[in-house]
Design a protein around this motif. Structure first.
Motif, PDB file in Angstrom:
ATOM      1  N   PHE A  85      43.700  43.480  37.748  1.00 53.59           N
ATOM      2  CA  PHE A  85      44.698  43.430  36.748  1.00 53.59           C
ATOM      3  C   PHE A  85      44.719  42.408  35.587  1.00 53.59           C
ATOM      4  CE2 PHE A  85      46.227  45.214  40.981  1.00 53.59           C
ATOM      5  CZ  PHE A  85      46.232  46.638  40.585  1.00 53.59           C
ATOM      6  N   LEU A  86      44.450  41.150  36.125  1.00 54.71           N
ATOM      7  CA  LEU A  86      44.612  40.001  34.885  1.00 54.71           C
ATOM      8  C   LEU A  86      43.712  39.704  34.223  1.00 54.71           C
ATOM      9  CD1 LEU A  86      46.090  37.588  37.845  1.00 54.71           C
ATOM     10  CD2 LEU A  86      47.327  39.298  36.291  1.00 54.71           C
ATOM     11  N   GLU A  87      42.356  39.871  34.534  1.00 56.15           N
ATOM     12  CA  GLU A  87      41.378  39.652  33.347  1.00 56.15           C
ATOM     13  C   GLU A  87      41.558  40.611  32.190  1.00 56.15           C
ATOM     14  OE1 GLU A  87      38.802  38.226  31.897  1.00 56.15           O
ATOM     15  OE2 GLU A  87      39.018  36.292  32.903  1.00 56.15           O
ATOM     16  N   ASN A  88      40.583  40.263  31.136  1.00 58.88           N
ATOM     17  CA  ASN A  88      40.544  41.226  29.862  1.00 58.88           C
ATOM     18  C   ASN A  88      41.796  41.637  29.334  1.00 58.88           C
ATOM     19  OD1 ASN A  88      39.048  42.592  28.026  1.00 58.88           O
ATOM     20  ND2 ASN A  88      38.820  44.446  29.257  1.00 58.88           N
ATOM     21  N   SER A  89      42.846  40.579  29.439  1.00 64.54           N
ATOM     22  CA  SER A  89      44.280  40.781  28.727  1.00 64.54           C
ATOM     23  C   SER A  89      44.950  41.838  29.355  1.00 64.54           C
ATOM     24  CB  SER A  89      44.108  41.352  27.057  1.00 64.54           C
ATOM     25  OG  SER A  89      43.386  40.510  26.519  1.00 64.54           O
ATOM     26  N   GLY A  90      44.720  41.800  30.772  1.00 67.15           N
ATOM     27  CA  GLY A  90      45.638  42.810  31.533  1.00 67.15           C
ATOM     28  C   GLY A  90      44.965  43.958  32.145  1.00 67.15           C
ATOM     29  N   ARG A  91      43.803  44.189  31.371  1.00 67.50           N
ATOM     30  CA  ARG A  91      42.973  45.631  31.673  1.00 67.50           C
ATOM     31  C   ARG A  91      42.120  45.381  33.111  1.00 67.50           C
ATOM     32  NH1 ARG A  91      42.777  45.114  26.102  1.00 67.50           N
ATOM     33  NH2 ARG A  91      40.501  44.458  26.311  1.00 67.50           N
ATOM     34  N   GLY A  92      41.986  44.008  33.292  1.00 68.94           N
ATOM     35  CA  GLY A  92      40.984  43.806  34.498  1.00 68.94           C
ATOM     36  C   GLY A  92      39.466  44.253  34.054  1.00 68.94           C
ATOM     37  N   LEU A 114      37.626  51.546  40.001  1.00 64.67           N
ATOM     38  CA  LEU A 114      39.121  51.899  40.093  1.00 64.67           C
ATOM     39  C   LEU A 114      39.548  52.888  39.192  1.00 64.67           C
ATOM     40  CD1 LEU A 114      41.266  50.611  41.868  1.00 64.67           C
ATOM     41  CD2 LEU A 114      41.701  48.818  39.833  1.00 64.67           C
ATOM     42  N   PHE A 115      39.095  52.752  37.887  1.00 63.55           N
ATOM     43  CA  PHE A 115      39.281  53.741  36.757  1.00 63.55           C
ATOM     44  C   PHE A 115      37.994  54.211  36.309  1.00 63.55           C
ATOM     45  CE2 PHE A 115      42.512  50.197  36.487  1.00 63.55           C
ATOM     46  CZ  PHE A 115      43.746  50.988  37.053  1.00 63.55           C
ATOM     47  N   GLY A 116      38.174  55.383  35.893  1.00 63.01           N
ATOM     48  CA  GLY A 116      36.790  56.247  35.518  1.00 63.01           C
ATOM     49  C   GLY A 116      36.507  55.574  34.284  1.00 63.01           C
ATOM     50  N   GLU A 117      34.903  55.738  33.875  1.00 65.45           N
ATOM     51  CA  GLU A 117      34.576  55.319  32.583  1.00 65.45           C
ATOM     52  C   GLU A 117      33.662  56.538  32.083  1.00 65.45           C
ATOM     53  OE1 GLU A 117      32.637  51.592  32.997  1.00 65.45           O
ATOM     54  OE2 GLU A 117      34.504  50.602  33.389  1.00 65.45           O
ATOM     55  N   GLN A 118      33.775  56.553  30.661  1.00 62.16           N
ATOM     56  CA  GLN A 118      33.145  57.627  30.110  1.00 62.16           C
ATOM     57  C   GLN A 118      31.711  57.442  29.638  1.00 62.16           C
ATOM     58  OE1 GLN A 118      34.536  60.712  29.377  1.00 62.16           O
ATOM     59  NE2 GLN A 118      36.239  60.106  30.150  1.00 62.16           N
ATOM     60  N   ASP A 119      31.341  56.290  29.628  1.00 68.26           N
ATOM     61  CA  ASP A 119      29.698  56.018  29.288  1.00 68.26           C
ATOM     62  C   ASP A 119      29.351  54.950  29.944  1.00 68.26           C
ATOM     63  OD1 ASP A 119      30.212  57.876  26.850  1.00 68.26           O
ATOM     64  OD2 ASP A 119      31.294  56.420  25.667  1.00 68.26           O
TER      65      ASP A 119
END
Length: 358
Positions: free
Chosen positions: A145-152, A31-36
């Motif tokens: 959206f909800l897990e990980n303190s709202g970061r998903g 859903l969102f790009g990750e660097q590593d």
């Protein structure tokens, strides 16, 4: 050397998996790009691990499967259900040379959005929330959206799609309309493993609860499936693997006889277990708990540190948008509760307490 392990695993998938399998290296991404990206695990392995380490996954151990807040140690909960689904789905994935890691991730995440009190809670929230409520949509909302303190959890598209498309309700196991199915065979496999798991373990629990007896199952179903849970699961799994391999057309298949048998077994359980008065009466009580909590928290603050904070009455909301937002917050809060948390909170809020001077 370590840096090449992920590449080796992806290369091995290309060499060994079926042409119909979903390769980790060809995922549509997150859903969102990750660097590593991890150098040791494939994308789907990482998704599996993120789900297992989530708080929502841990709470499944105290959420109802069929029998509400079971006191016995041997009754299934929502957690043991997803573990059984995972085991059945992975076995079939290996036999069909599909991606076992993708299958496992979808299976472990497919019921994260289930409410306390199982389908009784889902039914209640669907009536209470203005936009309705479905546990599979809530599962996706949790990982997005909800897990990980709202970061998903930022899972891959394939896992998210499998979670969203796993539910069949009372519909066909493998419908001809492919829009009802997950885009990957791995996701479709979890859909089938889900029903294989619950029709067997729910019957086992009903036998344990003395709600059914072994000879209550119609003879013609026992002749096809066997008399024990292990025989029934094996019959279903073998049928799907053999029939799918024989067709080899990029779709999953059950024989007509097995499809009819599983469908009839599900109907038998609806009539004799899920709609049984002993189960239904407890479901009605659970629905009352959900309704009362929902109404209370529309008017009071959500708890932060115990019950004292949620006893404060909220100020009236100034707009329709704020009202809709409040419904969403309350729905998310209640959907995430375990059975025992919901009952404990209900007791603290609504049950009178003896007065004490101490």
């Amino acid at each position: 050397m370590v840096e090449t392990i992920r590449a080796q695993l992806e290369a091995l998938e290309k060499q060994t998996l079926s042409p119909h399998a979903c390769l980790s290296s060809r995922s549509r991404g997150r859903l969102f790009g990750e660097q590593d990206p991890c150098c040791l695990r494939t994308a789907f392995q990482r998704d599996r691990d993120r789900i297992i380490h989530s708080k929502t996954f841990r709470r499944l151990k105290h959420k109802t499967q069929v029998f509400l807040a079971p006191a016995g140690d041997h009754y299934r909960t929502r957690l043991t259900h997803v573990l059984e689904v995972s085991q059945i789905a992975r076995t079939m994935a290996v036999c069909l040379r599909l991606n076992e890691y993708l299958t496992e991730a979808i299976a472990l995440g497919h019921d994260l959005g289930h409410t306390p009190f199982g389908h009784a809670g889902e039914y209640s929230l669907n009536l209470l929330h203005p936009k309705g409520f479905k546990h599979y949509r809530q599962s996706l909302r949790i990982v997005d959206f909800l897990e990980n303190s709202g970061r998903g959890l930022n899972l891959t598209w394939e896992v998210r799609n499998g979670i969203l498309k796993h539910s069949k309700g009372y519909g066909e196991i493998l419908p001809d309309d492919t829009t009802e199915l997950a885009a990957t065979l791995e996701g479709q496999l979890v859909r089938v493993a889900d029903i294989m798991a619950y029709v067997n373990h729910d019957m086992d629990d009903a036998l344990r609860a003395d709600m059914l007896h072994s000879d209550d199952l119609p003879r013609h179903l026992r002749e096809v499936l066997g008399d024990r849970a292990s025989q029934r699961i094996n019959s279903m799994v073998v049928d799907l693997v053999k029939t799918t391999l024989a067709r080899n057309d990029g779709r999953l298949h059950l024989s007509a006889r097995m499809n009819e048998t599983i469908t009839e077994l599900r109907a038998f359980l609806y009539d004799h277990v899920y709609r049984n008065c002993r189960v239904h009466n407890e479901f009605e009580k659970a629905q009352r708990v959900i309704r009362d909590l929902y109404g209370f928290f529309l008017e009071h603050e959500l708890p932060e540190n115990g019950i004292s904070s949620c006893c404060r009455r909220r100020q009236p909301v100034p707009s329709v948008a704020e009202e809709q937002k409040r419904h969403r917050q309350v729905c998310d809060f209640i959907a995430g509760m375990t059975d025992r948390y919901a009952m404990g909170l209900y007791s603290q809020i609504f049950m009178p307490k003896p007065w004490s001077m101490l």
